[in-house]
Scaffold this motif. Structure first.
Motif, PDB file in Angstrom:
ATOM      1  N   LEU A  38      21.149   1.929  36.255  1.00 18.16           N
ATOM      2  CA  LEU A  38      22.159   1.916  37.576  1.00 18.16           C
ATOM      3  C   LEU A  38      23.193   0.546  37.219  1.00 18.16           C
ATOM      4  CD1 LEU A  38      19.668   2.442  40.475  1.00 18.16           C
ATOM      5  CD2 LEU A  38      21.312   4.071  39.245  1.00 18.16           C
ATOM      6  N   PHE A  39      22.750  -0.197  36.118  1.00 20.49           N
ATOM      7  CA  PHE A  39      23.836  -1.122  35.811  1.00 20.49           C
ATOM      8  C   PHE A  39      24.698  -1.160  34.638  1.00 20.49           C
ATOM      9  CE2 PHE A  39      20.097  -3.485  37.691  1.00 20.49           C
ATOM     10  CZ  PHE A  39      20.462  -3.994  38.721  1.00 20.49           C
ATOM     11  N   GLN A  40      24.733   0.053  34.310  1.00 23.78           N
ATOM     12  CA  GLN A  40      25.851   0.420  33.399  1.00 23.78           C
ATOM     13  C   GLN A  40      27.454   0.437  33.957  1.00 23.78           C
ATOM     14  OE1 GLN A  40      24.928   4.346  31.862  1.00 23.78           O
ATOM     15  NE2 GLN A  40      23.140   3.688  30.846  1.00 23.78           N
ATOM     16  N   PRO A  41      28.258   0.099  33.219  1.00 26.32           N
ATOM     17  CA  PRO A  41      29.489  -0.225  33.760  1.00 26.32           C
ATOM     18  C   PRO A  41      30.209   1.064  34.118  1.00 26.32           C
ATOM     19  CG  PRO A  41      29.759  -1.107  31.109  1.00 26.32           C
ATOM     20  CD  PRO A  41      28.248  -0.915  31.802  1.00 26.32           C
ATOM     21  N   CYS A  42      31.098   1.161  35.019  1.00 19.29           N
ATOM     22  CA  CYS A  42      31.689   2.367  35.521  1.00 19.29           C
ATOM     23  C   CYS A  42      32.865   2.609  34.514  1.00 19.29           C
ATOM     24  CB  CYS A  42      32.336   2.426  36.685  1.00 19.29           C
ATOM     25  SG  CYS A  42      30.910   2.529  37.845  1.00 19.29           S
ATOM     26  N   GLU A  43      33.054   3.841  33.906  1.00 15.39           N
ATOM     27  CA  GLU A  43      34.297   4.270  33.182  1.00 15.39           C
ATOM     28  C   GLU A  43      35.437   4.261  34.060  1.00 15.39           C
ATOM     29  OE1 GLU A  43      35.626   8.135  30.329  1.00 15.39           O
ATOM     30  OE2 GLU A  43      33.518   7.766  30.761  1.00 15.39           O
ATOM     31  N   GLN A  44      36.634   3.493  33.376  1.00 16.97           N
ATOM     32  CA  GLN A  44      37.836   3.614  33.959  1.00 16.97           C
ATOM     33  C   GLN A  44      38.892   4.272  33.185  1.00 16.97           C
ATOM     34  OE1 GLN A  44      38.719  -0.273  35.249  1.00 16.97           O
ATOM     35  NE2 GLN A  44      36.901  -0.626  36.203  1.00 16.97           N
ATOM     36  N   GLY A  49      49.628   9.719  29.755  1.00 14.26           N
ATOM     37  CA  GLY A  49      50.396  10.886  29.982  1.00 14.26           C
ATOM     38  C   GLY A  49      51.865  10.477  30.214  1.00 14.26           C
ATOM     39  N   LYS A  50      52.926  11.355  30.115  1.00 16.95           N
ATOM     40  CA  LYS A  50      54.009  11.364  30.464  1.00 16.95           C
ATOM     41  C   LYS A  50      54.718  12.400  31.351  1.00 16.95           C
ATOM     42  CE  LYS A  50      54.973   9.115  26.054  1.00 16.95           C
ATOM     43  NZ  LYS A  50      55.879   9.296  24.808  1.00 16.95           N
ATOM     44  N   SER A  51      53.582  13.490  31.653  1.00 16.51           N
ATOM     45  CA  SER A  51      54.193  14.550  32.553  1.00 16.51           C
ATOM     46  C   SER A  51      53.459  14.541  33.922  1.00 16.51           C
ATOM     47  CB  SER A  51      54.324  15.770  31.770  1.00 16.51           C
ATOM     48  OG  SER A  51      52.795  16.120  31.465  1.00 16.51           O
ATOM     49  N   TRP A  52      53.777  15.372  34.929  1.00 11.22           N
ATOM     50  CA  TRP A  52      53.092  15.667  35.903  1.00 11.22           C
ATOM     51  C   TRP A  52      51.832  16.280  35.667  1.00 11.22           C
ATOM     52  CZ3 TRP A  52      54.174  13.555  40.339  1.00 11.22           C
ATOM     53  CH2 TRP A  52      55.472  12.796  40.797  1.00 11.22           C
ATOM     54  N   GLY A  53      51.565  17.192  34.765  1.00 11.56           N
ATOM     55  CA  GLY A  53      50.405  17.795  34.293  1.00 11.56           C
ATOM     56  C   GLY A  53      49.621  16.701  34.013  1.00 11.56           C
ATOM     57  N   ASP A  54      50.096  15.656  33.016  1.00  7.34           N
ATOM     58  CA  ASP A  54      49.011  14.778  32.659  1.00  7.34           C
ATOM     59  C   ASP A  54      48.505  13.807  33.870  1.00  7.34           C
ATOM     60  OD1 ASP A  54      49.724  15.288  29.946  1.00  7.34           O
ATOM     61  OD2 ASP A  54      51.259  13.854  29.612  1.00  7.34           O
ATOM     62  N   ALA A  55      49.491  13.717  34.942  1.00  4.59           N
ATOM     63  CA  ALA A  55      48.910  12.931  35.993  1.00  4.59           C
ATOM     64  C   ALA A  55      47.961  13.610  36.792  1.00  4.59           C
ATOM     65  CB  ALA A  55      50.180  12.958  37.127  1.00  4.59           C
ATOM     66  N   VAL A  56      47.935  15.177  36.788  1.00  4.21           N
ATOM     67  CA  VAL A  56      46.953  15.891  37.473  1.00  4.21           C
ATOM     68  C   VAL A  56      45.780  15.931  36.529  1.00  4.21           C
ATOM     69  CG1 VAL A  56      46.247  18.223  37.947  1.00  4.21           C
ATOM     70  CG2 VAL A  56      48.526  17.407  38.531  1.00  4.21           C
ATOM     71  N   SER A  57      45.751  16.051  35.166  1.00  3.76           N
ATOM     72  CA  SER A  57      44.686  15.725  34.572  1.00  3.76           C
ATOM     73  C   SER A  57      43.871  14.235  34.671  1.00  3.76           C
ATOM     74  CB  SER A  57      44.755  16.106  32.984  1.00  3.76           C
ATOM     75  OG  SER A  57      44.042  15.793  32.066  1.00  3.76           O
ATOM     76  N   TYR A  58      44.569  13.474  34.664  1.00  7.45           N
ATOM     77  CA  TYR A  58      44.428  11.855  34.843  1.00  7.45           C
ATOM     78  C   TYR A  58      43.606  11.675  36.298  1.00  7.45           C
ATOM     79  CZ  TYR A  58      44.036   6.697  35.570  1.00  7.45           C
ATOM     80  OH  TYR A  58      43.915   5.586  35.970  1.00  7.45           O
ATOM     81  N   SER A  59      44.264  12.495  37.370  1.00 12.74           N
ATOM     82  CA  SER A  59      43.316  12.311  38.610  1.00 12.74           C
ATOM     83  C   SER A  59      42.044  12.936  38.706  1.00 12.74           C
ATOM     84  CB  SER A  59      44.314  12.818  39.611  1.00 12.74           C
ATOM     85  OG  SER A  59      44.473  14.414  39.573  1.00 12.74           O
ATOM     86  N   LEU A  60      41.933  13.941  37.797  1.00  9.73           N
ATOM     87  CA  LEU A  60      40.653  14.674  37.810  1.00  9.73           C
ATOM     88  C   LEU A  60      39.658  13.785  36.921  1.00  9.73           C
ATOM     89  CD1 LEU A  60      41.883  18.548  36.921  1.00  9.73           C
ATOM     90  CD2 LEU A  60      40.763  17.388  39.119  1.00  9.73           C
ATOM     91  N   GLN A  61      39.978  13.377  35.882  1.00  8.81           N
ATOM     92  CA  GLN A  61      39.235  12.163  35.368  1.00  8.81           C
ATOM     93  C   GLN A  61      38.720  11.150  36.100  1.00  8.81           C
ATOM     94  OE1 GLN A  61      41.514  11.020  31.956  1.00  8.81           O
ATOM     95  NE2 GLN A  61      41.012  12.779  30.778  1.00  8.81           N
ATOM     96  N   LEU A  62      39.668  10.503  36.984  1.00  9.90           N
ATOM     97  CA  LEU A  62      39.382   9.633  37.907  1.00  9.90           C
ATOM     98  C   LEU A  62      38.417  10.074  39.021  1.00  9.90           C
ATOM     99  CD1 LEU A  62      42.694   7.729  38.782  1.00  9.90           C
ATOM    100  CD2 LEU A  62      40.722   6.548  37.399  1.00  9.90           C
ATOM    101  N   GLN A  63      38.654  11.211  39.400  1.00 11.71           N
ATOM    102  CA  GLN A  63      37.728  11.773  40.530  1.00 11.71           C
ATOM    103  C   GLN A  63      36.238  12.057  39.896  1.00 11.71           C
ATOM    104  OE1 GLN A  63      38.576  15.758  41.815  1.00 11.71           O
ATOM    105  NE2 GLN A  63      37.514  15.415  43.727  1.00 11.71           N
ATOM    106  N   HIS A  64      36.290  12.245  38.546  1.00 13.10           N
ATOM    107  CA  HIS A  64      34.795  12.341  37.705  1.00 13.10           C
ATOM    108  C   HIS A  64      34.153  11.188  37.956  1.00 13.10           C
ATOM    109  CE1 HIS A  64      31.827  14.115  35.436  1.00 13.10           C
ATOM    110  NE2 HIS A  64      32.164  13.046  34.471  1.00 13.10           N
ATOM    111  N   SER A  65      35.123  10.061  37.182  1.00 16.23           N
ATOM    112  CA  SER A  65      34.516   8.749  37.163  1.00 16.23           C
ATOM    113  C   SER A  65      33.937   8.115  38.608  1.00 16.23           C
ATOM    114  CB  SER A  65      35.358   7.874  36.697  1.00 16.23           C
ATOM    115  OG  SER A  65      35.640   8.185  35.165  1.00 16.23           O
TER     116      SER A  65
END
Length: 91
Positions: A38-44, A49-65
Protein backbone atom coordinates in the motif's frame (compact mmCIF):
# COMPACT_ATOMS: atom_id res chain seq x y z
CA UNK A 1 17.18 -35.69 58.47
CA UNK A 2 17.94 -35.20 54.85
CA UNK A 3 14.59 -33.61 54.08
CA UNK A 4 15.28 -30.46 56.14
CA UNK A 5 18.23 -29.26 54.00
CA UNK A 6 16.27 -30.07 50.84
CA UNK A 7 13.26 -28.19 52.16
CA UNK A 8 15.44 -25.21 53.10
CA UNK A 9 17.04 -25.22 49.66
CA UNK A 10 13.63 -25.38 47.97
CA UNK A 11 12.38 -22.54 50.15
CA UNK A 12 15.36 -20.42 49.23
CA UNK A 13 14.83 -21.14 45.52
CA UNK A 14 11.14 -20.28 45.85
CA UNK A 15 11.96 -16.97 47.51
CA UNK A 16 14.42 -16.10 44.75
CA UNK A 17 11.90 -17.01 42.07
CA UNK A 18 9.15 -14.97 43.67
CA UNK A 19 11.31 -11.88 44.03
CA UNK A 20 12.22 -12.07 40.36
CA UNK A 21 8.50 -11.76 39.54
CA UNK A 22 7.98 -8.81 41.87
CA UNK A 23 8.63 -6.24 39.15
CA UNK A 24 7.22 -6.76 35.71
CA UNK A 25 9.03 -5.21 32.78
CA UNK A 26 7.03 -2.43 31.15
CA UNK A 27 4.89 -3.66 28.32
CA UNK A 28 5.75 -2.27 24.93
CA UNK A 29 2.75 -1.74 22.64
CA UNK A 30 2.96 -3.47 19.30
CA UNK A 31 3.26 -1.20 16.32
CA UNK A 32 1.07 -2.55 13.56
CA UNK A 33 1.89 -1.35 10.07
CA UNK A 34 -0.24 -1.75 6.96
CA UNK A 35 0.96 -4.03 4.16
CA UNK A 36 3.99 -2.73 2.29
CA UNK A 37 2.17 -2.94 -1.05
CA UNK A 38 0.00 0.00 0.00
CA UNK A 39 3.06 2.28 0.16
CA UNK A 40 4.11 1.94 -3.46
CA UNK A 41 4.21 5.26 -5.27
CA UNK A 42 1.35 5.95 -7.64
CA UNK A 43 2.18 5.97 -11.32
CA UNK A 44 1.77 9.38 -12.95
CA UNK A 45 1.77 9.00 -16.73
CA UNK A 46 3.29 11.85 -18.72
CA UNK A 47 1.52 13.39 -21.68
CA UNK A 48 3.66 12.87 -24.78
CA UNK A 49 1.05 13.41 -27.49
CA UNK A 50 0.28 16.09 -30.02
CA UNK A 51 -3.28 15.34 -31.10
CA UNK A 52 -6.76 15.11 -29.63
CA UNK A 53 -6.57 11.34 -29.90
CA UNK A 54 -3.41 11.36 -27.81
CA UNK A 55 -5.22 13.47 -25.21
CA UNK A 56 -8.04 10.92 -25.01
CA UNK A 57 -5.53 8.09 -24.63
CA UNK A 58 -3.73 10.08 -21.93
CA UNK A 59 -6.97 10.71 -20.03
CA UNK A 60 -7.66 6.95 -20.03
CA UNK A 61 -4.17 6.30 -18.64
CA UNK A 62 -4.75 8.91 -15.93
CA UNK A 63 -8.12 7.37 -15.06
CA UNK A 64 -6.50 3.94 -14.73
CA UNK A 65 -3.74 5.32 -12.48
CA UNK A 66 -6.29 7.13 -10.31
CA UNK A 67 -8.30 3.91 -9.87
CA UNK A 68 -5.18 2.07 -8.71
CA UNK A 69 -4.27 4.83 -6.22
CA UNK A 70 -7.85 5.10 -4.97
CA UNK A 71 -7.88 1.34 -4.43
CA UNK A 72 -4.72 1.59 -2.31
CA UNK A 73 -6.25 4.37 -0.22
CA UNK A 74 -9.42 2.34 0.23
CA UNK A 75 -7.34 -0.63 1.40
CA UNK A 76 -5.46 1.65 3.84
CA UNK A 77 -8.75 2.92 5.23
CA UNK A 78 -10.00 -0.66 5.59
CA UNK A 79 -6.74 -1.70 7.28
CA UNK A 80 -7.04 1.22 9.69
CA UNK A 81 -10.63 0.27 10.51
CA UNK A 82 -9.68 -3.35 11.17
CA UNK A 83 -6.58 -2.38 13.17
CA UNK A 84 -8.68 -0.15 15.42
CA UNK A 85 -10.84 -3.16 16.29
CA UNK A 86 -7.84 -5.18 17.51
CA UNK A 87 -6.84 -5.12 21.18
CA UNK A 88 -3.79 -3.06 22.10
CA UNK A 89 -4.26 -0.47 19.40
CA UNK A 90 -2.22 2.73 19.36
CA UNK A 91 -4.63 5.66 19.34
Amino acid sequence: MRSKPVLALLSLCLILLLTSCAQRPPSVPLLRLPPETLFQPCEQPLFMGKSWGDAVSYSLQLQHSLKICAGRIDRLIEWRRQASLLPGRLN
